[in-house]
Design a protein around this motif. Structure first.
Motif, PDB file in Angstrom:
ATOM      1  N   UNK A  80     -21.791  -3.416  -2.872  1.00 22.38           N
ATOM      2  CA  UNK A  80     -21.899  -2.687  -1.604  1.00 22.38           C
ATOM      3  C   UNK A  80     -20.741  -1.711  -1.445  1.00 22.38           C
ATOM      4  N   UNK A  81     -19.549  -2.148  -1.839  1.00 21.51           N
ATOM      5  CA  UNK A  81     -18.371  -1.284  -1.696  1.00 21.51           C
ATOM      6  C   UNK A  81     -18.421  -0.064  -2.603  1.00 21.51           C
ATOM      7  N   UNK A  82     -19.105  -0.164  -3.722  1.00 21.09           N
ATOM      8  CA  UNK A  82     -19.112   0.915  -4.699  1.00 21.09           C
ATOM      9  C   UNK A  82     -19.807   2.177  -4.199  1.00 21.09           C
ATOM     10  N   UNK A  83     -20.547   2.065  -3.095  1.00 19.72           N
ATOM     11  CA  UNK A  83     -21.210   3.246  -2.531  1.00 19.72           C
ATOM     12  C   UNK A  83     -20.530   3.718  -1.244  1.00 19.72           C
ATOM     13  N   UNK A  84     -19.360   3.149  -0.931  1.00 23.09           N
ATOM     14  CA  UNK A  84     -18.646   3.455   0.313  1.00 23.09           C
ATOM     15  C   UNK A  84     -17.280   4.045  -0.008  1.00 23.09           C
ATOM     16  N   UNK A  85     -16.846   5.006   0.794  1.00 20.96           N
ATOM     17  CA  UNK A  85     -15.486   5.543   0.675  1.00 20.96           C
ATOM     18  C   UNK A  85     -14.769   5.318   1.999  1.00 20.96           C
ATOM     19  N   UNK A  86     -13.601   4.709   1.940  1.00 17.23           N
ATOM     20  CA  UNK A  86     -12.803   4.448   3.143  1.00 17.23           C
ATOM     21  C   UNK A  86     -11.630   5.416   3.216  1.00 17.23           C
ATOM     22  N   UNK A  87     -11.200   5.709   4.435  1.00 18.85           N
ATOM     23  CA  UNK A  87      -9.994   6.517   4.603  1.00 18.85           C
ATOM     24  C   UNK A  87      -8.746   5.704   4.278  1.00 18.85           C
ATOM     25  N   UNK A  88      -8.726   4.447   4.748  1.00 16.93           N
ATOM     26  CA  UNK A  88      -7.549   3.600   4.562  1.00 16.93           C
ATOM     27  C   UNK A  88      -8.000   2.165   4.305  1.00 16.93           C
ATOM     28  N   UNK A  89      -7.341   1.501   3.370  1.00 20.04           N
ATOM     29  CA  UNK A  89      -7.599   0.089   3.097  1.00 20.04           C
ATOM     30  C   UNK A  89      -6.310  -0.698   3.300  1.00 20.04           C
ATOM     31  N   UNK A  90      -6.428  -1.836   3.985  1.00 23.39           N
ATOM     32  CA  UNK A  90      -5.287  -2.712   4.256  1.00 23.39           C
ATOM     33  C   UNK A  90      -5.610  -4.098   3.684  1.00 23.39           C
ATOM     34  N   UNK A  91      -4.774  -4.549   2.784  1.00 17.81           N
ATOM     35  CA  UNK A  91      -5.044  -5.792   2.070  1.00 17.81           C
ATOM     36  C   UNK A  91      -3.793  -6.664   2.062  1.00 17.81           C
ATOM     37  N   UNK A  92      -3.991  -7.971   2.245  1.00 20.02           N
ATOM     38  CA  UNK A  92      -2.896  -8.923   2.158  1.00 20.02           C
ATOM     39  C   UNK A  92      -2.759  -9.464   0.746  1.00 20.02           C
ATOM     40  N   UNK A  93      -1.790 -10.343   0.546  1.00 23.22           N
ATOM     41  CA  UNK A  93      -1.522 -10.882  -0.779  1.00 23.22           C
ATOM     42  C   UNK A  93      -0.863 -12.248  -0.663  1.00 23.22           C
ATOM     43  N   UNK A  94      -1.018 -13.063  -1.703  1.00 24.88           N
ATOM     44  CA  UNK A  94      -0.315 -14.338  -1.736  1.00 24.88           C
ATOM     45  C   UNK A  94       1.042 -14.219  -2.413  1.00 24.88           C
ATOM     46  N   UNK A  95       1.296 -13.088  -3.071  1.00 24.07           N
ATOM     47  CA  UNK A  95       2.587 -12.928  -3.717  1.00 24.07           C
ATOM     48  C   UNK A  95       2.781 -11.543  -4.296  1.00 24.07           C
ATOM     49  N   UNK A  96       4.034 -11.096  -4.325  1.00 26.61           N
ATOM     50  CA  UNK A  96       4.410  -9.829  -4.948  1.00 26.61           C
ATOM     51  C   UNK A  96       5.585 -10.099  -5.873  1.00 26.61           C
ATOM     52  N   UNK A  97       5.420  -9.796  -7.140  1.00 18.75           N
ATOM     53  CA  UNK A  97       6.504  -9.994  -8.103  1.00 18.75           C
ATOM     54  C   UNK A  97       6.580  -8.787  -9.015  1.00 18.75           C
ATOM     55  N   UNK A  98       7.797  -8.208  -9.105  1.00 15.72           N
ATOM     56  CA  UNK A  98       7.978  -6.926  -9.789  1.00 15.72           C
ATOM     57  C   UNK A  98       6.983  -5.929  -9.181  1.00 15.72           C
ATOM     58  N   UNK A  99       6.095  -5.381  -9.992  1.00 18.26           N
ATOM     59  CA  UNK A  99       5.141  -4.404  -9.445  1.00 18.26           C
ATOM     60  C   UNK A  99       3.731  -4.977  -9.322  1.00 18.26           C
ATOM     61  N   UNK A 100       3.590  -6.294  -9.432  1.00 13.36           N
ATOM     62  CA  UNK A 100       2.264  -6.907  -9.420  1.00 13.36           C
ATOM     63  C   UNK A 100       1.930  -7.518  -8.057  1.00 13.36           C
ATOM     64  N   UNK A 101       0.667  -7.361  -7.669  1.00  8.82           N
ATOM     65  CA  UNK A 101       0.146  -7.939  -6.434  1.00  8.82           C
ATOM     66  C   UNK A 101      -0.776  -9.094  -6.815  1.00  8.82           C
ATOM     67  N   UNK A 102      -0.513 -10.288  -6.255  1.00  5.94           N
ATOM     68  CA  UNK A 102      -1.217 -11.484  -6.692  1.00  5.94           C
ATOM     69  C   UNK A 102      -2.177 -12.029  -5.649  1.00  5.94           C
ATOM     70  N   UNK A 103      -3.166 -12.772  -6.158  1.00  2.00           N
ATOM     71  CA  UNK A 103      -4.078 -13.527  -5.325  1.00  2.00           C
ATOM     72  C   UNK A 103      -4.423 -14.835  -6.008  1.00  2.00           C
ATOM     73  N   UNK A 104      -5.110 -15.714  -5.281  1.00  2.63           N
ATOM     74  CA  UNK A 104      -5.445 -17.040  -5.805  1.00  2.63           C
ATOM     75  C   UNK A 104      -6.782 -17.061  -6.528  1.00  2.63           C
ATOM     76  N   UNK A 105      -7.735 -16.266  -6.049  1.00  2.00           N
ATOM     77  CA  UNK A 105      -9.123 -16.333  -6.505  1.00  2.00           C
ATOM     78  C   UNK A 105      -9.473 -15.071  -7.285  1.00  2.00           C
TER      79      UNK A 105
END
Length: 255
Positions: free
Chosen positions: A164-189
């Motif tokens: 569904x997202x592949x046919x949509x363009x957003x102006x701004x996306x806001x996303x959380x994370x479980x961790x940030x280390x060096x330049x990597x953004x992490x998640x659990x799943x």
């Protein structure tokens, strides 16, 4: 309890969760908050802990601090509330009437709901708490992504949502994370991470929203690089060194 035993118990408590507040330590060990603060100062001077506002966290190793277990949505909502609100409030300020925005999972992003502008905006989300909170807002055109509902995190995930997202363009996306280390953004799943990666890639502007306890943490799945986000919104409890390190990769906006 001897001081050496208290210090060991305190370190084990912080290691289990990555960080702990003075009150949490006081309650767990059955000692006064004044004693806890004194212990934290001593351990910080020995390099065994890093003091943060209201408590302490484990120092990051060369490989980051591994999250010991995935917290439930309810557990996350009870941690670092003031810090999450500070980051969320600052992030919401850049949303303008007429914007199409993606609000991803994560409790820091959920707090943005309280600070969204009054003007008409379009919101796309994979978060059931975000969807529920905005369902009765007349000024918001609201879209809920498809996918499988994950009760533990209250997030929809999987291939239907990605398609569904592949046919949509957003102006701004806001996303959380479980961790940030060096330049990597992490998640659990992995499925959630893949979905959030798609959301970022389909957005003109990309933003992380996180509290300072996430710095130096790593999780199971790295789904993005902070070199590729426009900014990170975070609370003002980060250290000067953390600010410097993050600033090497993206713009840092403290709330």
């Amino acid at each position: 309890m001897l001081k050496v035993e208290r210090h060991q118990a305190l370190l084990e408590l912080c290691a289990e969760h990555g960080s702990a507040s003075v009150k949490e330590i006081s309650d767990a060990l059955g000692v006064s908050e004044m004693t806890v603060r004194r212990d934290l100062s001593e351990l910080a001077n020995m390099g065994k802990l890093v003091r943060v506002h209201g408590g302490a966290r484990m120092p990051s190793s060369a490989h980051g601090t591994k999250l010991t277990h995935a917290l439930t949505h309810v557990e996350k909502m009870q941690e670092h509330i003031d810090e999450k609100r500070a980051a969320a409030r600052q992030a919401a300020l850049i949303i303008q009437p007429g914007d199409t925005v993606f609000l991803g999972g994560g409790t820091s992003v959920e707090f943005m709901v309280d600070y969204l502008p009054d003007g008409p905006i379009r919101v796309i989300t994979c978060s059931m708490p975000v969807f529920t909170a905005l369902a009765d807002r007349d000024n918001i055109e609201l879209y809920l992504s498809g996918g499988i509902y994950r009760r533990r995190t209250s997030i929809l995930r999987g291939l239907p949502g990605e398609r569904a997202l592949q046919s949509i363009v957003c102006d701004k996306a806001f996303i959380g994370t479980t961790g940030i280390f060096h330049n990597e953004v992490f998640g659990t799943d992995t499925e959630v991470g893949s979905f959030l990666q798609t959301a970022f890639n389909r957005s003109t502007e990309r933003y992380l929203v996180a509290d300072s306890s996430k710095i130096g943490q790593r999780d199971f799945f790295s789904f993005y690089s902070i070199d590729d986000v426009d900014a990170i919104f975070i609370d003002s409890n980060i250290t000067d060194e953390q600010y410097r390190q993050l600033s090497e990769h993206t713009r840092v906006i403290c709330g």
